[in-house]
Design a protein around this motif. Sequence first.
Motif, short mmCIF file in Angstrom:
data_model
loop_
_atom_site.label_atom_id
_atom_site.label_comp_id
_atom_site.label_asym_id
_atom_site.label_seq_id
_atom_site.Cartn_x
_atom_site.Cartn_y
_atom_site.Cartn_z
N UNK B 317 54.67 37.75 30.62
CA UNK B 317 55.18 37.07 29.43
C UNK B 317 56.55 36.50 29.78
N UNK B 318 56.73 35.21 29.59
CA UNK B 318 58.00 34.59 29.98
C UNK B 318 58.82 34.28 28.74
N UNK B 319 59.94 34.96 28.66
CA UNK B 319 60.91 34.60 27.60
C UNK B 319 61.89 33.62 28.22
N UNK B 320 61.88 32.40 27.73
CA UNK B 320 62.80 31.39 28.26
C UNK B 320 64.16 31.55 27.58
N UNK B 321 65.21 31.84 28.33
CA UNK B 321 66.53 31.94 27.70
C UNK B 321 66.92 30.60 27.09
N UNK B 322 67.61 30.66 25.97
CA UNK B 322 68.07 29.41 25.32
C UNK B 322 68.92 28.60 26.29
N UNK B 323 69.72 29.33 27.09
CA UNK B 323 70.61 28.62 28.01
C UNK B 323 69.83 27.86 29.07
N UNK B 324 68.64 28.32 29.39
CA UNK B 324 67.80 27.62 30.36
C UNK B 324 67.02 26.50 29.67
N UNK B 325 66.45 26.82 28.52
CA UNK B 325 65.58 25.86 27.84
C UNK B 325 66.38 24.74 27.17
N UNK B 326 67.40 25.14 26.42
CA UNK B 326 68.17 24.14 25.67
C UNK B 326 69.45 23.73 26.40
N UNK B 327 70.14 24.74 26.99
CA UNK B 327 71.42 24.45 27.64
C UNK B 327 71.22 23.63 28.91
N UNK B 328 70.46 24.17 29.82
CA UNK B 328 70.21 23.45 31.08
C UNK B 328 69.05 22.46 30.96
#
Lengths: 509, 450
Positions: B317-328
Amino acid sequence: MSSKSSIDKFVADVSSRLGQDAVNVSPDTLARYGENTSPGADVPPAAVLFPASSADVQTIVQSANAHNVPVYPISMGQNIGHGSRAPMAPDQVVIDLGRRMNRILEVNEELGYCVIEPGVSFQAMYDELRRRNSHLMISTTGGPPQGSLVGNALERGGGSGPYADHFGSLCGLEVVLGNGDLLRCGDGNLDSTSPLNWHLSKNGYGPGLDGLFAQSNYGIVTRASVWLGLRPPATETFIATFPDDGDLHRLIDLARGLKLSNFVPSRIRIINDLYLISAEEPDPEFRPGGPALSEAGRKALQKKYGLGSWTVAGAFYGASRQALQPQLERVQSYFATMGKGRFIPADEVKQMSPLQRVLHGFAGVPSEDELRMLRWRPGGGLVWFLPSLPMIGSVVDEMHRITRATCERYGFEYLVTYSCGPRSHRGTHPIIFNRQDPDESRRADACYRDLTVEFAKRGMSVGRSPAQYQSLHQKQRVPTFQATCNAIKKALDPNGIIAPGRYGIGSES
Amino acid sequence: MTIQLRKIESGTEDNAATSVALANTCVRYGFCSSVCPTYVLLGDERDSPRGRIALIKEMFERGGAPDPSTVVHLDRCLACYACMRTCAAGVNYRLLLDQARHHIETHFRRPLFIAAYRWLLRNVMSRPRMFALGVAVARRVPESIGQMIPGAKRLLLLARQAIPEAESPTVDVPAAPEAPRRGRVVLLDGCVQRVLAPRINAAAARVLQRCGYEVVRLPMIECCGALALHMGHMEAARKSAARCIKALQPHLDQGLDAVVIAASGCGSVIRKYDELFRGTEFAPLAARISAITRDPSEILMTIPDLCAVRDTGFEVAVHEPCSLRHGLQLPELPQNLLQRLGFFPHDVPESHMCCGSAGTYSMLEPEISDKLGRRRADQIRSVNAQVTASANIGCLHHLGRFLAQQPVHVVELVDWATGGPMPPELNGLIPSRNKRDRSEEQSNLPEAVW
């Protein structure tokens, strides 16, 4: 017009019966719910209610009848460009179905449907199917991923995949009527605890009532099934671009053949240059009060993005890319009869940012990317002009020229995507304007009204309308139609409680 | 080139006119509200992005000390930036929030205890040695004492989750001599990550070396400035960032292909150094660093011959960090990388939703943070995976509180798959699927109709 005291009593009654969480009357909330993108003013509601079930909606409608307060149901409130969350009049109380009625009640893999509440968004349904590793797929729109599946279908919104007819994919509605009764359409009304065909067939016994609740104000739909397509192992999109404005005539006639034969299972999109490019960058020549983008400016953008005046796109679904290759080749040779234009190879499409949005739609992937077109002009004004047109090249070409000239006369660019079926199609025209500039708002309003008249003169009308213009469109209909709509309203909602004025049915005040 | 720290005092972030102009780019479409975690939870318009933008605008127009209720609603923002991804008007909410929080910290007097607590978080967590000492002490503090001091409970929880260096896997993997040389990178350790889970950095170093990168470690770089920036201390953030730039400068001059950080929360801030130092003499260097800052997954995706040497058929199960998904703005990057290596990654529903960690947020707004953590954990459980993976230290620790099994960093999975040591989270697990399953999954489709 309901009085302040009757609204207060109604809200207090709902609060006591459903709990305080079901009611919001804070000024911040009311102001936000009144916001919209139309040329008119904001319309803050008198209160906002959050039911959690069909029974709650019945309670609200019964209380609204008792206190004679009109209510205005919304699902996810993402209807940007059509009225957003704002009611028809300030004395109306918004029923926000999206906040708490957002359950996915069933996903039937075998028969290909889901049963959902109005608060289930495209994204939520997409996520759920992915979570289940389902064999099913949704049809998406170019609109917001957080928009409601049921709401969009009831507004007769359109998609782009094999199940692009969203209202046609809706079956087995559950509706709270204006008198508070709960109606189940189709075989849901069978006197049985397990009506097996409720979500499967629209052709059961008796009158088909589902259609009454699309683009109307006859009831509040609290659940429905949505038919879903099988997710294919491969989706292959074809995209071709053609250089000249005048190519539209022939393109429409060619697309008609592909759809009448059902050779192409998806809707065929014919999209103009600026509709695609507007999501990439703002109007390079924009200045407040200035004219529409110059022809030289438009040509420069075409060159910059490698697009012609019209881009045609459709999709095939099948076992593999190899299996679909013959269809791709056939459609390529079919459009080659144009003697101009070019097919864009799949690898090249992946590198062309404006075309990514087209791919998402055919693959049933919700995306907010198309909405970036709203940055084309500053100021946050948007109305959609959505006429239905026959699939006849000469007619569409004439209307394209009239619409382009009308938009440019009012200082707006001509943006359109045509979503083609076999016999008719819908032209989706965003009129993007600066809502904070009274002059631009006035021009946008005049532009919309002129287009309405021009199409009506030639025997055509819209397939969907912003709330602000619904009475305008209704008044273009013959008196018998208007009287019939009002008579149905009287029968199902005798006190005119549900969204009076919506779609021009019943009186707003 | 020598950079001077004193020059950074000349920032112009408190420019009210700039902030009001930024706020005015919001045209109130409202797409943002439906993806805003606090609005979804609380239903208060002032806890939605556009509500906050209105509060910020009012705060700057009025000037002076902000209204306490404005501070409450801005403090509640997770800075996850899901709103920015969905905003059709392109509002730079991140910059606006940074400026607003800076204004609050320079114009608003918080209650003494709160101010002291925030000071402690900012100054201890950003200094690894002090933080490590604090963690070591905190691990010995009886839980009953933690319960007595507001805020301390959360700190103690964090300390107990830390994996001391001695317990972390120490298997060295030398750079594969047969690997083609691909370049030279600096791997930043991060201030919190090196204390709480140093094995993540070890894994990142190993896998990069294995792929042919010369990996430079710069332990003298402590905090990138993210902690201070998110708490509104723009000057402190710039000072931390400037120290980072100063340490990186000689390596830039020698030739550097990337600055790698395996904590996407830090990466998303370093990627915006150009904005942080705009108008200062640091700007050119900051821009160079921003341009080459990479999450490890970004680099690994570019390695053409990256392949697994083990049976990796775990359901993840992959939880995408906000910093990766939205920030980067790297949505689905971990899923794509893991899939390439033979894992079976699962998207978690509501991938736009923050888990509630959000830097120091979980310690400053514990109630909202816990609600979001539980919601996210429920969604993770719903996909029935064997392992949970993420790419940011904050998410890993926060979600670990709500899941039966501690999540693992994506880079640790990649390291293991390509020859590194097994992360302890995989101990005892058997890959539930393999390539044969994958082809069967395809054939389970009603193929006859196609």
